[in-house]
Design a protein around this motif. Structure first.
Motif, short mmCIF file in Angstrom:
data_model
loop_
_atom_site.label_atom_id
_atom_site.label_comp_id
_atom_site.label_asym_id
_atom_site.label_seq_id
_atom_site.Cartn_x
_atom_site.Cartn_y
_atom_site.Cartn_z
N PHE A 182 6.73 4.76 2.21
CA PHE A 182 6.96 5.22 0.39
C PHE A 182 5.97 4.51 0.01
CE2 PHE A 182 11.25 6.65 1.99
CZ PHE A 182 11.70 7.60 0.75
N GLY A 183 5.03 3.86 0.38
CA GLY A 183 3.88 2.99 -0.21
C GLY A 183 3.56 4.80 -0.47
N SER A 184 1.44 4.25 -0.28
CA SER A 184 0.98 5.37 -0.41
C SER A 184 0.72 6.61 0.45
CB SER A 184 -0.54 5.04 0.19
OG SER A 184 -1.02 3.34 -0.84
N THR A 185 1.54 6.57 1.40
CA THR A 185 1.68 7.56 2.25
C THR A 185 2.31 8.67 1.95
OG1 THR A 185 1.60 6.37 4.17
CG2 THR A 185 2.47 8.68 4.47
N SER A 186 2.89 8.99 0.99
CA SER A 186 3.96 9.40 0.34
C SER A 186 3.59 10.23 -0.96
CB SER A 186 5.69 8.69 0.14
OG SER A 186 5.31 7.74 -1.22
N ALA A 187 2.34 9.67 -1.07
CA ALA A 187 2.12 9.71 -2.23
C ALA A 187 0.32 10.66 -1.58
CB ALA A 187 1.34 8.73 -3.36
N SER A 188 0.30 10.26 -0.50
CA SER A 188 -1.42 11.04 0.00
C SER A 188 -1.07 12.71 -0.51
CB SER A 188 -1.03 10.72 1.37
OG SER A 188 -2.40 12.02 1.80
#
Length: 402
Positions: free
Chosen positions: A64-70
């Motif tokens: 739910f960190g940067s991965t979700s915004a990639s």
């Protein structure tokens, strides 16, 4: 760190695929992986496949960190052009870095073939177009550098580019080597597979302090529980400075949107459905999704300020919509999701992978920039080798002290 704003597409479209408990008691392991985004998931999968006992923690919910915004464009092209990277690192290392990113795309393809579903992976070409006439001359030089390196790339003039892709620009490079994936789904499936091999995954658990002993580390957490491990791999991306003591990347904000499915379009939304990006910095980039959406991103800010990012998001969305309409005027795209996330740029566009200093058992897997996933694939391979005593010379290219 507040890593994203808005409504990121991947966790919303996938839902809460799996749940993981917080750490409730002391643990021991061969390797502690701090960070359960796509980088930590790739590491957990690789390390557990090698027979190592692995514990993974994350201070948030998994992925739910940067991965979700990639936006998860899988490119071998590094943010630094090959012709510019060569004087920074030397020709051999620069060309090798490009080939490692190229190989990582095939490695993602092979990984997804083994998982319960394909995680939205598609092999896609990559179209890199000149934003202006000066950059068109640069692309001719870049084409020569990549050709010398043995990379499969084609130079397109303005007329050919318009005829084949419907894009108006002075020139472009087209490579058949590229891909796209759903990073959230891939991370979740990899962690599930690591769990099936005995790995333990704990989210909502923050490692607050690392104490290094003679033969192991003791990781203290905000859950009043400790983890002892012979090796620690920090895969926390832009939050790694807590463990490193210094910042290796310049943090910025990038903005993205995903359209509603464009149902009236049959087949690809544009010829070959390739990844599209430009030479300007910061650059505009676009891809498609498995269900017929367009994902477009860019409009980067030269700062990391979550409050300013939140306020800027509506205006950035409108600018991206206008740019999409200008780039691909045949599409009638309606925005469904818009979000922003933190990303980091390094001085040479390369990742930081390896020990803090030679001989350390505290390792880092920091896939900064536009190649975060392909770098993380290589980080999982290289650090698994290192922990098993099989150091690979490729690790030298990404060393932290370069």
């Amino acid at each position: 760190m507040d890593l994203r704003s808005g409504r990121a597409f991947w966790p919303l479209t996938n839902g809460l695929m799996h749940t993981y408990p917080p750490l409730s008691g002391d643990e021991t392991a061969d390797v502690l992986v701090i960070g359960a985004g796509i980088t930590g998931a790739l590491l957990a999968d690789s390390l557990s496949a090698a027979g190592l006992d692995v514990v993974v923690t994350d201070l948030r919910d998994v992925a739910f960190g940067s991965t979700s915004a990639s936006t998860a464009l899988l490119q071998y092209e590094i943010d630094t052009n090959l012709m510019d990277l060569i004087p920074m690192t030397g020709q051999a290392d620069a060309e090798r870095a490009y080939h490692l990113c190229r190989d990582a795309i095939d490695m993602v393809r092979d990984l997804t073939a083994e998982l319960p579903d394909d995680c939205g992976f598609r092999e896609r070409g990559s179209l890199y177009y000149a934003s202006n006439r000066r950059d068109a001359r640069m692309l001719a030089q870049e084409h020569a550098a990549r050709t010398r390196a043995g990379l499969n790339v084609e130079h397109l003039d303005a007329r050919t580019l318009k005829a084949r892709f419907g894009i108006t620009a002075p020139a472009a490079l087209f490579s058949p080597d590229g891909g796209e994936v759903d990073p959230y789904r891939l991370a979740q499936h990899l962690l599930q597979r690591a769990q099936s091999r005995g790995a333990r995954v704990y989210d909502r658990t923050e490692v607050t302090r690392l104490d290094e002993g003679r033969d192991d580390f003791t990781a203290h957490t905000d859950r009043n529980a400790k983890i002892q491990a012979r090796w620690v791999v920090v895969a926390t991306g832009y939050e790694a400075e807590k463990f490193l003591g210094r910042r290796l990347a310049i943090l910025k904000n990038s903005y993205a949107l995903a359209s509603e499915p464009i149902a009236e379009t049959e087949g690809e939304l544009w010829p070959t459905g390739c990844l599209i990006w430009e030479t300007a910095r910061p650059y505009l980039y676009a891809r498609t999704t498995q269900d017929g959406r367009v994902v477009i991103g860019g409009e980067d800010d030269d700062h990391h300020n979550p409050a300013r990012r939140e306020r800027a998001l509506p205006g950035k969305q409108r600018r991206l919509e206008r740019k999409l309409g200008k780039l691909l005027p045949h599409l009638q795209a309606e925005t469904a999701f818009a979000w922003a996330g933190t990303f980091g740029e390094t001085k040479d566009g390369l990742a930081y992978i390896g020990p803090r200093q030679n001989g350390d058992r505290l390792l880092f897997a920091l896939g900064y920039g536009g190649n975060g996933i392909t770098y993380s694939v290589q980080a999982a391979r290289l650090l698994t080798d290192l922990i098993q005593g099989e150091e690979n010379d490729d690790l030298r290219i990404f060393r932290l002290d370069r």
